[in-house]
Design a protein around this motif. Structure first.
Motif, PDB file in Angstrom:
ATOM      1  N   SER A   1       0.826  -1.211   0.000  1.00  0.00           N
ATOM      2  CA  SER A   1       0.000   0.000   0.000  1.00  0.00           C
ATOM      3  C   SER A   1       0.856   1.255   0.000  1.00  0.00           C
ATOM      4  O   SER A   1       0.523   2.248  -0.661  1.00  0.00           O
ATOM      5  N   ALA A   2       1.995   1.215   0.716  1.00  0.00           N
ATOM      6  CA  ALA A   2       2.863   2.397   0.764  1.00  0.00           C
ATOM      7  C   ALA A   2       3.450   2.696  -0.609  1.00  0.00           C
ATOM      8  O   ALA A   2       3.493   3.855  -1.049  1.00  0.00           O
TER       9      ALA A   2
ATOM     10  N   SER B   1       2.162   1.751  -3.495  1.00  0.00           N
ATOM     11  CA  SER B   1       1.065   2.132  -4.389  1.00  0.00           C
ATOM     12  C   SER B   1       0.700   3.602  -4.226  1.00  0.00           C
ATOM     13  O   SER B   1       0.406   4.291  -5.199  1.00  0.00           O
ATOM     14  N   ARG B   2       0.717   4.067  -2.984  1.00  0.00           N
ATOM     15  CA  ARG B   2       0.380   5.480  -2.752  1.00  0.00           C
ATOM     16  C   ARG B   2       1.461   6.402  -3.290  1.00  0.00           C
ATOM     17  O   ARG B   2       1.170   7.455  -3.863  1.00  0.00           O
ATOM     18  N   ALA B   3       2.709   6.007  -3.137  1.00  0.00           N
ATOM     19  CA  ALA B   3       3.811   6.866  -3.573  1.00  0.00           C
ATOM     20  C   ALA B   3       3.964   6.874  -5.090  1.00  0.00           C
ATOM     21  O   ALA B   3       4.355   7.888  -5.672  1.00  0.00           O
ATOM     22  N   TYR B   4       3.661   5.732  -5.727  1.00  0.00           N
ATOM     23  CA  TYR B   4       3.897   5.578  -7.162  1.00  0.00           C
ATOM     24  C   TYR B   4       2.650   4.946  -7.799  1.00  0.00           C
ATOM     25  O   TYR B   4       2.675   3.775  -8.207  1.00  0.00           O
ATOM     26  N   PRO B   5       1.560   5.696  -7.916  1.00  0.00           N
ATOM     27  CA  PRO B   5       0.284   5.103  -8.355  1.00  0.00           C
ATOM     28  C   PRO B   5       0.276   4.604  -9.796  1.00  0.00           C
ATOM     29  O   PRO B   5      -0.628   3.855 -10.166  1.00  0.00           O
TER      30      PRO B   5
ATOM     31  N   THR C   1      -0.198  13.789 -10.433  1.00  0.00           N
ATOM     32  CA  THR C   1       0.074  13.691  -9.009  1.00  0.00           C
ATOM     33  C   THR C   1       0.784  14.959  -8.569  1.00  0.00           C
ATOM     34  O   THR C   1       1.190  15.775  -9.405  1.00  0.00           O
TER      35      THR C   1
ATOM     36  N   CYS D   1       9.387  12.500  -7.492  1.00  0.00           N
ATOM     37  CA  CYS D   1       8.733  11.621  -6.516  1.00  0.00           C
ATOM     38  C   CYS D   1       9.738  10.895  -5.641  1.00  0.00           C
ATOM     39  O   CYS D   1       9.377  10.412  -4.562  1.00  0.00           O
TER      40      CYS D   1
ATOM     41  N   GLY E   1       6.851  15.090   0.301  1.00  0.00           N
ATOM     42  CA  GLY E   1       6.346  13.886  -0.351  1.00  0.00           C
ATOM     43  C   GLY E   1       7.364  13.155  -1.201  1.00  0.00           C
ATOM     44  O   GLY E   1       7.064  12.094  -1.749  1.00  0.00           O
TER      45      GLY E   1
ATOM     46  N   GLN F   1      10.151  10.710  -1.838  1.00  0.00           N
ATOM     47  CA  GLN F   1      10.644   9.535  -1.148  1.00  0.00           C
ATOM     48  C   GLN F   1      12.177   9.488  -1.202  1.00  0.00           C
ATOM     49  O   GLN F   1      12.779   9.808  -2.231  1.00  0.00           O
TER      50      GLN F   1
ATOM     51  N   ASP G   1      12.978   5.750   2.741  1.00  0.00           N
ATOM     52  CA  ASP G   1      11.694   5.173   2.332  1.00  0.00           C
ATOM     53  C   ASP G   1      11.894   3.898   1.534  1.00  0.00           C
ATOM     54  O   ASP G   1      10.962   3.101   1.400  1.00  0.00           O
TER      55      ASP G   1
END
Length: 358
Positions: A9-10, A12-16, A83, A112, A139, A141, A163
């Motif tokens: 999930s982490a 996916s949120r950072a790199y959708p 994003t 990102c 934001g 990473q 991260d």
């Protein structure tokens, strides 16, 4: 089915935009330019810009990458969703890059991810860079490349936890551990065990050039894989044709590549922390150096070879050809997006997933 075939999930949120398995192009100095980084991210991976000759030039690369991304977004809403952060990363060599200049570029363009490597001051430098970057771009990473178990343990003692951690095996091209490096197959699982309680995702790097190596990295415990040398043979790489031709031609990396500072010094590059040295394809310069030819003569011949353009590379050439030990698995130049998709399909096939949507 391997959990590495599903993004956490982490991640996916950072790199959708990323599609599992997570494939990354390494921030190779100069050669990983905007076209390559954007092409990898466009294909569902994560592309990194490499450090430039001068830190201030990184801002120009980030500006060009931003323009490429905006052009893609204008042409297709299905590619690289909007994003808050630029969907590519950027790498910095801490021993040589200028911190203030790097932070200014990150603040303006907000990539990102930022990949930190080769700190002359060890964990203290990593903490300083991480803190400064997070202050101006929360934001973004922080990725940290390591090559030893001691470095992994050091990350857990720092004030700024990364991260993501890239574990680079000794098979890698470019600059890696000079004496205390270890092959990826033994190094990665032990690092993963040390970092297990931290929840920091681990990425495998070094000697990965196709789906077989990528699948192996995932089986060893990585959340994703990084390829560098394979992307030297991408059509978007910022590389001389003679250099790229050598990457495709060479084979038997155990014999045809070696770690040496010779090419750095012939190019006038000094100052790397002593624990690092680059892996290069062996050519006439190294053979003669081993035979005892004086450095001054080799330097002069190297400088003459620079004038020959693409002919300066090759077995009888003189110019530096930094590359990893997996060169024997690279047989042609392809678009970066095709490389990402090919490796992804090969991984899924080996995990028995086929065309299943993840």
């Amino acid at each position: 089915m391997s959990r590495a075939l599903h993004l956490t999930s982490a991640l996916s949120r950072a790199y959708p935009w990323v599609t599992a398995p997570f494939i990354v192009s390494a921030p190779m100095r100069v050669m990983s330019g905007p076209a390559l980084a954007v092409a990898v991210s466009r294909a569902g991976g994560l592309g990194f810009l490499g450090p430039n000759i001068k830190t201030q030039n990184t801002a120009a690369d980030l500006a060009e990458a931003t323009s490429l991304v905006e052009t893609l977004r204008a042409s297709s809403s299905a590619i690289l969703p909007r994003t808050a952060y630029l969907p590519i990363g950027v790498g910095f060599q801490l021993w040589s890059d200028e911190l203030d200049t790097a932070v200014e570029a990150v603040e303006k363009f907000k990539p990102c991810a930022v990949w930190l490597f080769a700190p002359a001051g060890g964990q203290k430098d990593l903490d300083t860079w991480s803190r400064r970057i997070r202050t101006v771009s929360p934001g973004t990473q922080i990725w940290v490349q390591i090559g030893t178990l001691a470095e992994a343990r050091g990350l857990l003692t720092g004030t700024e936890k990364p991260d993501a951690v890239v574990v680079q095996g000794a098979e890698a091209g470019g600059h890696g551990r000079a004496k205390d490096g270890l092959g990826l197959i033994a190094l990665l699982p032990e690092v993963a065990d040390v970092l297990a309680g931290s929840q920091i995702p681990v990425f495998a790097a070094g000697g990965i050039a196709d789906g077989r190596g990528a699948a192996a990295g995932l089986c060893l415990g990585a959340e994703g894989v990084v390829m560098g040398t394979r992307f030297l043979a991408a059509s978007e790489a910022r590389i001389s044709q003679g250099y790229q031709g050598e990457v495709v031609r060479a084979s038997d990396g155990a014999v045809s590549t070696t770690r040496t500072l010779l090419y750095n010094h012939m190019r006038g590059t000094f100052g790397w922390p002593e624990e690092y040295s680059p892996r290069t394809i062996v050519n006439r310069s190294f053979v003669e150096y081993q035979a005892g030819r004086p450095f001054e003569e080799l330097k002069g011949l190297h400088d003459e070879a620079l004038k020959a353009g693409d002919e300066g590379w090759g077995p009888e050439g003189r110019l530096a050809t930094y590359a990893g030990a997996a060169i024997g698995l690279i047989h042609e130049v392809k678009d970066a997006g095709m490389i990402v998709r090919d490796v992804r399909e090969q991984v899924l096939e080996r995990f028995g997933v086929g065309g299943e949507k993840l």
